[in-house]
Design a protein around this motif. Structure first.
Motif, mmCIF file in Angstrom:
data_model
loop_
_atom_site.group_PDB
_atom_site.id
_atom_site.type_symbol
_atom_site.label_atom_id
_atom_site.label_comp_id
_atom_site.label_asym_id
_atom_site.label_seq_id
_atom_site.Cartn_x
_atom_site.Cartn_y
_atom_site.Cartn_z
ATOM 1 N N ASP A 34 46.427 -87.661 -7.444
ATOM 2 C CA ASP A 34 46.005 -86.303 -7.096
ATOM 3 C C ASP A 34 46.192 -86.096 -5.591
ATOM 4 O O ASP A 34 45.561 -86.784 -4.776
ATOM 5 C CB ASP A 34 44.544 -86.086 -7.483
ATOM 6 N N ASP A 35 47.046 -85.146 -5.227
ATOM 7 C CA ASP A 35 47.337 -84.914 -3.808
ATOM 8 C C ASP A 35 46.089 -84.540 -3.016
ATOM 9 O O ASP A 35 45.921 -84.969 -1.865
ATOM 10 C CB ASP A 35 48.390 -83.816 -3.668
ATOM 11 N N ALA A 36 45.223 -83.748 -3.622
ATOM 12 C CA ALA A 36 44.005 -83.306 -2.918
ATOM 13 C C ALA A 36 43.082 -84.488 -2.655
ATOM 14 O O ALA A 36 42.459 -84.576 -1.583
ATOM 15 C CB ALA A 36 43.296 -82.238 -3.742
ATOM 16 N N GLU A 37 43.002 -85.413 -3.601
ATOM 17 C CA GLU A 37 42.158 -86.595 -3.405
ATOM 18 C C GLU A 37 42.710 -87.481 -2.300
ATOM 19 O O GLU A 37 41.952 -88.045 -1.501
ATOM 20 C CB GLU A 37 42.050 -87.379 -4.715
ATOM 21 N N VAL A 38 44.032 -87.612 -2.237
ATOM 22 C CA VAL A 38 44.650 -88.396 -1.169
ATOM 23 C C VAL A 38 44.370 -87.758 0.186
ATOM 24 O O VAL A 38 43.994 -88.437 1.147
ATOM 25 C CB VAL A 38 46.173 -88.521 -1.396
ATOM 26 N N LYS A 39 44.528 -86.451 0.262
ATOM 27 C CA LYS A 39 44.274 -85.740 1.522
ATOM 28 C C LYS A 39 42.833 -85.933 1.974
ATOM 29 O O LYS A 39 42.562 -86.162 3.158
ATOM 30 C CB LYS A 39 44.585 -84.253 1.344
ATOM 31 N N ALA A 40 41.888 -85.872 1.029
ATOM 32 C CA ALA A 40 40.475 -86.048 1.361
ATOM 33 C C ALA A 40 40.192 -87.472 1.820
ATOM 34 O O ALA A 40 39.432 -87.696 2.777
ATOM 35 C CB ALA A 40 39.611 -85.704 0.151
ATOM 36 N N ALA A 41 40.811 -88.453 1.153
ATOM 37 C CA ALA A 41 40.599 -89.853 1.525
ATOM 38 C C ALA A 41 41.138 -90.138 2.923
ATOM 39 O O ALA A 41 40.498 -90.838 3.722
ATOM 40 C CB ALA A 41 41.264 -90.770 0.499
ATOM 41 N N LYS A 44 38.901 -88.623 5.573
ATOM 42 C CA LYS A 44 37.694 -89.437 5.760
ATOM 43 C C LYS A 44 37.989 -90.646 6.654
ATOM 44 O O LYS A 44 37.208 -90.967 7.561
ATOM 45 C CB LYS A 44 37.183 -89.887 4.393
ATOM 46 N N CYS A 201 52.479 -86.915 -4.181
ATOM 47 C CA CYS A 201 52.032 -88.295 -3.997
ATOM 48 C C CYS A 201 52.371 -89.177 -5.194
ATOM 49 O O CYS A 201 52.602 -90.380 -5.030
ATOM 50 C CB CYS A 201 50.525 -88.310 -3.743
ATOM 51 N N GLU A 233 49.253 -89.174 4.786
ATOM 52 C CA GLU A 233 49.054 -89.184 3.333
ATOM 53 C C GLU A 233 50.103 -90.048 2.629
ATOM 54 O O GLU A 233 49.786 -90.815 1.714
ATOM 55 C CB GLU A 233 49.086 -87.758 2.791
#
Length: 311
Positions: A34-41, A44, A201, A233
């Motif tokens: 999930d691209d959004a999850e990678v961006k969030a990780a 962080k 991703c 990313e």
């Protein structure tokens, strides 16, 4: 007609067999990213971990991981010789700092660099296989690579055939990479994924896994010739793939972010991602490299506390 049909059937069965081999490899990994999850990780990591790595020791380490690169259409023998001689002088002028990891140039300049480089421990990296497009006959790619090694290249960077990958022809992608690795022999080979062209991703993860299974000793983000080069990313996903591949096979693969590394903080960000995802085992100038032409002077300037334009 019967014989032709029979051969076609055999070829079809062989393709399916080969494809199942690559699909079997991919099935061992989570490629639904999930691209959004990678961006969030990544966000962080940058917010919580990068500040603690903004240190003098980290900057010195990063200097020693630089692949000092000149890959311009306008490159001349005089310019490449001057670049090499600057690497030779650096050790005596900055004895307390690490030298760069490699000099990265086109194969046309390999012999010049090999004959001029005087510093032990600095590798000679060549971009081969019809860099940056990889759009050439395999015979040409192999010949260029083998000639580069004869001329003195100690590391080879190639580009994954991106068009074949995007069309879903994973068999041909892996065959190309494997043939190039055979041409390299014991010489380490980096496979450039051109992550900015891979769209998402999940594709970056798949390309990373296929490249490693096909023979890559390193995976590298970008040529620096496309609109989108290295991103945190992309590096994060590649690190995840390297870690999972290592856990599955026990084989350690290196990482090389390249293209678009414009600031010291960019470099610290990539260092931090490697540290957080892969750990200390990858924090050597063998397993972590950065391809850049502009970062070297910036790092020296920050380390010494004064503006330096040595390279």
């Amino acid at each position: 007609m019967t014989e032709v049909t029979s051969n076609l059937d055999k070829n079809s069965l062989n393709v399916k067999k080969d494809q199942s081999k690559y699909e079997e490899a991919l099935s061992k990994y989570n490629t639904n990213i999930d691209d959004a999850e990678v961006k969030a990780a990544v966000k962080k990591i940058i917010e919580e971990k990068v500040p603690q790595n903004d240190t003098l020791d980290v900057k010195k380490f990063l200097l020693g991981s630089v692949e000092l690169t000149s890959l311009h259409t306008t490159d001349t023998e005089e310019e490449i010789l001057a670049l090499t001689e600057s690497v030779n002088r650096f050790e005596s002028e900055y004895p307390d700092l690490p030298h760069v990891a490699t000099i990265c140039v086109f194969p046309a300049f390999t012999e010049l660099v090999s004959n001029s480089l005087e510093i032990d421990g600095v590798e000679i990296t060549n971009v081969c296989g019809n860099f940056p497009s990889s759009q050439s006959r395999m015979e040409v790619k192999i010949a260029e690579t083998q000639l580069a090694i004869v001329d003195g290249a100690t590391e080879i960077d190639i580009v994954m055939p991106v068009g074949k990958f995007l069309s879903g022809d994973y068999e041909s992608v892996c065959d190309d990479i494997n043939e190039m690795k055979q041409a390299c022999g014991d010489i380490p080979m980096k496979v450039i994924l051109e992550t900015g062209d891979l769209k998402n991703c999940s594709n970056i993860k798949i390309a990373s896994i296929l490249s490693m299974y096909a023979g890559a000793d390193y995976i590298k983000t970008s040529t620096g010739k496309e609109k989108i080069s290295a991103t945190p990313e992309a590096a994060y996903v590649m690190c995840q793939a390297i870690k999972e591949y290592y856990d599955e096979t026990g084989i350690q693969i290196g990482l090389k972010p390249a293209g678009g590394i414009n600031t010291v903080m960019d470099a610290i960000t990539y260092y931090t991602i490697v540290k957080e995802v892969l750990g200390e085992q990858w924090l050597t100038n063998k397993w972590f490299r950065m391809g850049t032409s502009r970062l070297t002077n910036l790092l020296i300037s920050e380390i010494t506390g004064k503006e330096v334009n040595f390279f």
